[in-house]
Motif scaffolding. Sequence first.
Motif, PDB file in Angstrom:
ATOM      1  N   LEU A  88       0.815  -1.212   0.000  1.00 44.80           N
ATOM      2  CA  LEU A  88       0.000   0.000   0.000  1.00 44.80           C
ATOM      3  C   LEU A  88       0.851   1.265   0.000  1.00 44.80           C
ATOM      4  O   LEU A  88       0.576   2.198  -0.749  1.00 44.80           O
ATOM      5  N   LYS A  89       1.902   1.307   0.806  1.00 47.79           N
ATOM      6  CA  LYS A  89       2.726   2.513   0.890  1.00 47.79           C
ATOM      7  C   LYS A  89       3.436   2.792  -0.438  1.00 47.79           C
ATOM      8  O   LYS A  89       3.403   3.901  -0.949  1.00 47.79           O
ATOM      9  N   GLU A  90       4.097   1.795  -0.986  1.00 48.32           N
ATOM     10  CA  GLU A  90       4.874   1.980  -2.210  1.00 48.32           C
ATOM     11  C   GLU A  90       4.013   1.898  -3.471  1.00 48.32           C
ATOM     12  O   GLU A  90       4.494   2.168  -4.564  1.00 48.32           O
ATOM     13  N   GLU A  91       2.756   1.476  -3.303  1.00 48.11           N
ATOM     14  CA  GLU A  91       1.818   1.320  -4.416  1.00 48.11           C
ATOM     15  C   GLU A  91       2.339   0.335  -5.468  1.00 48.11           C
ATOM     16  O   GLU A  91       2.238   0.555  -6.662  1.00 48.11           O
ATOM     17  N   ILE A  92       2.920  -0.758  -4.989  1.00 48.57           N
ATOM     18  CA  ILE A  92       3.389  -1.821  -5.873  1.00 48.57           C
ATOM     19  C   ILE A  92       2.292  -2.872  -5.958  1.00 48.57           C
ATOM     20  O   ILE A  92       1.692  -3.247  -4.948  1.00 48.57           O
ATOM     21  N   ASP A  93       2.037  -3.351  -7.154  1.00 51.67           N
ATOM     22  CA  ASP A  93       1.105  -4.449  -7.357  1.00 51.67           C
ATOM     23  C   ASP A  93       1.691  -5.317  -8.465  1.00 51.67           C
ATOM     24  O   ASP A  93       1.697  -4.928  -9.631  1.00 51.67           O
ATOM     25  N   THR A  94       2.218  -6.479  -8.105  1.00 61.86           N
ATOM     26  CA  THR A  94       2.900  -7.318  -9.097  1.00 61.86           C
ATOM     27  C   THR A  94       1.931  -7.904 -10.120  1.00 61.86           C
ATOM     28  O   THR A  94       2.366  -8.452 -11.130  1.00 61.86           O
ATOM     29  N   GLU A  95       0.647  -7.764  -9.885  1.00 61.16           N
ATOM     30  CA  GLU A  95      -0.333  -8.209 -10.877  1.00 61.16           C
ATOM     31  C   GLU A  95      -0.302  -7.279 -12.099  1.00 61.16           C
ATOM     32  O   GLU A  95      -0.624  -7.688 -13.197  1.00 61.16           O
ATOM     33  N   ARG A  96       0.133  -6.034 -11.889  1.00 57.88           N
ATOM     34  CA  ARG A  96       0.237  -5.046 -12.983  1.00 57.88           C
ATOM     35  C   ARG A  96       1.708  -4.866 -13.354  1.00 57.88           C
ATOM     36  O   ARG A  96       2.266  -3.787 -13.226  1.00 57.88           O
ATOM     37  N   LYS A  97       2.338  -5.901 -13.844  1.00 54.81           N
ATOM     38  CA  LYS A  97       3.779  -5.913 -14.093  1.00 54.81           C
ATOM     39  C   LYS A  97       4.251  -4.857 -15.085  1.00 54.81           C
ATOM     40  O   LYS A  97       5.324  -4.304 -14.942  1.00 54.81           O
ATOM     41  N   ARG A  98       3.523  -4.558 -16.090  1.00 59.02           N
ATOM     42  CA  ARG A  98       3.994  -3.675 -17.158  1.00 59.02           C
ATOM     43  C   ARG A  98       3.975  -2.200 -16.769  1.00 59.02           C
ATOM     44  O   ARG A  98       4.468  -1.367 -17.511  1.00 59.02           O
ATOM     45  N   GLU A  99       3.431  -1.840 -15.651  1.00 57.49           N
ATOM     46  CA  GLU A  99       3.297  -0.430 -15.275  1.00 57.49           C
ATOM     47  C   GLU A  99       4.530   0.126 -14.563  1.00 57.49           C
ATOM     48  O   GLU A  99       4.536   1.289 -14.199  1.00 57.49           O
ATOM     49  N   TYR A 100       5.568  -0.645 -14.355  1.00 60.44           N
ATOM     50  CA  TYR A 100       6.706  -0.198 -13.556  1.00 60.44           C
ATOM     51  C   TYR A 100       7.955  -0.017 -14.402  1.00 60.44           C
ATOM     52  O   TYR A 100       8.409  -0.934 -15.063  1.00 60.44           O
TER      53      TYR A 100
END
Length: 179
Positions: A88-100
């Motif tokens: 939640l803090k870093e707003e990482i979601d590995t389900e959305r891999k292409r957004e990083y």
Amino acid sequence: MKYGYMRPTIADTSCDQQLKMLEPICGQVYIEEHDSAKDRTELLALLQNLSEGDKIVVGQLFTIADSSRHLMELLELLDRKGAYLQTLKEEIDTERKREYSLSKMLNHLVEFQNEIIRERTKKGMEYARKHGKASGRPRKADENVKKAIEMYQSKKYTLKDIKEETGISKSTLYRYLEN
């Protein structure tokens, strides 16, 4: 299914803050009873119960991993199981891999390392305080400081002589002279 995972930290020893964030969005929350990196029974139970498509949600990256190596091992395990990680803090979601982008991921990794260092430092200071140990640089004995000041003001001694005689460095002597 979304699973929450939390463990005590110096800033949130009872996990209340983490629970407020995770409980509304997770079907089940796993809570460690201690903040130690060893014997993480709840994390092991959570990892064993994961199925394909499940997601682990944590307040911040530091909550789930204690080192970069540990984080990589967890991400590899999640990948093998077809599960995901969300912070939640870093707003990482590995389900959305292409957004990083690479720079964004490196920035998160640097912040993660800083969190590890901060938490371990706070733990060490808290442990020392509980056991009656003073933190910071040890104070010089007052008699040595007085002697160093007297020697300096007499103008008969060099700074090297003063340091050899009293153990008071030039910078420490000047700091006391300013007061």
